[in-house]
Design a protein around this motif. Structure first.
Motif, short mmCIF file in Angstrom:
data_model
loop_
_atom_site.label_atom_id
_atom_site.label_comp_id
_atom_site.label_asym_id
_atom_site.label_seq_id
_atom_site.Cartn_x
_atom_site.Cartn_y
_atom_site.Cartn_z
N UNK A 115 0.81 -1.21 0.00
CA UNK A 115 0.00 0.00 0.00
C UNK A 115 0.84 1.26 0.00
N UNK A 116 0.18 2.38 0.21
CA UNK A 116 0.85 3.68 0.24
C UNK A 116 0.73 4.27 1.64
N UNK A 153 -4.63 -5.56 -3.95
CA UNK A 153 -3.45 -6.36 -3.61
C UNK A 153 -3.25 -6.38 -2.09
N UNK A 154 -3.49 -5.25 -1.45
CA UNK A 154 -3.36 -5.16 0.00
C UNK A 154 -4.33 -6.10 0.70
N UNK A 157 -3.07 -9.57 0.53
CA UNK A 157 -2.01 -9.73 1.53
C UNK A 157 -2.63 -9.92 2.92
N UNK A 158 -3.61 -9.09 3.21
CA UNK A 158 -4.27 -9.08 4.51
C UNK A 158 -4.91 -10.44 4.81
N UNK A 159 -5.56 -11.01 3.81
CA UNK A 159 -6.25 -12.29 3.99
C UNK A 159 -5.29 -13.42 4.35
N UNK A 160 -4.02 -13.30 3.99
CA UNK A 160 -3.03 -14.32 4.28
C UNK A 160 -2.40 -14.20 5.66
N UNK A 161 -2.75 -13.16 6.42
CA UNK A 161 -2.16 -12.95 7.74
C UNK A 161 -2.93 -13.72 8.82
#
Length: 177
Positions: A115-116, A153-154, A157-161
């Motif tokens: 992210x930004x 995309x974020x 990523x979040x779902x894999x945490x």
């Protein structure tokens, strides 16, 4: 014996409403006591990395807050310096976005999701010990590190945490080693 449900009635709501309905309109206008509302538990959407960072997404999943976990703050000891990320920086998951130094050691802070970076917690420059006191607090006086703008995309990523329970299990096994 009466059931609990029958015993816990709100002071005869039918009487209260009918008395309210008979009250003059001028008196009713400012009367807000008879108002329907619901209370929903607000469960944070927070997940953790194996490197002990956390990210908390807002309800519409457009932005998030990043910090280090309580476990990491305890393991580091007294934090004496925090290097914050630069605002506007676009990061990928796992990129080093800052660092934390304590009397015991130093550690990088990695981006838990892509992210930004939109905001940083400048209060940590003056009071780095805030991380030890409230590492997982994302309020104005908390120990959060940065705020991040979220995209598709974020969210992947979040779902894999790890969620809170998975992280608790992870840290318990890590402490055993």
């Amino acid at each position: 014996m009466a059931s609990i449900a029958r015993c816990i009635r709100a002071a005869r709501p039918a009487t209260t409403l009918s008395a309210f309905a008979r009250a003059p309109a001028a008196r009713r206008a400012g009367f807000n006591a008879v108002r329907a509302f619901s209370v929903t538990a607000c469960s944070p959407i927070r997940k953790y990395t194996k490197d002990h960072e956390w990210v908390d997404l807002n309800a519409d999943k457009t932005s998030g807050v990043i910090g280090i976990s309580e476990y990491a703050a305890e393991a580091l000891g007294d934090v004496v310096y925090v290097e914050l990320p630069e605002e506007g920086k676009v990061v990928k998951q796992g990129d080093a976005i800052g660092a934390v130094e304590s009397v015991k050691s130093a550690a990088d802070i990695n981006a838990p999701i892509a992210g930004k970076i939109t905001h940083v917690n400048t209060g940590l420059e003056e009071k780095p010990g805030t991380i030890n006191q409230v590492p997982e607090d994302d309020s104005a006086g908390g120990g959060w590190i940065a705020k991040i703008e979220v995209d598709e995309a974020s969210i992947k990523d979040f779902e894999g945490l790890m969620d809170a329970e998975e992280y608790k299990t992870f840290t318990a096994t890590e402490a055993d080693h």
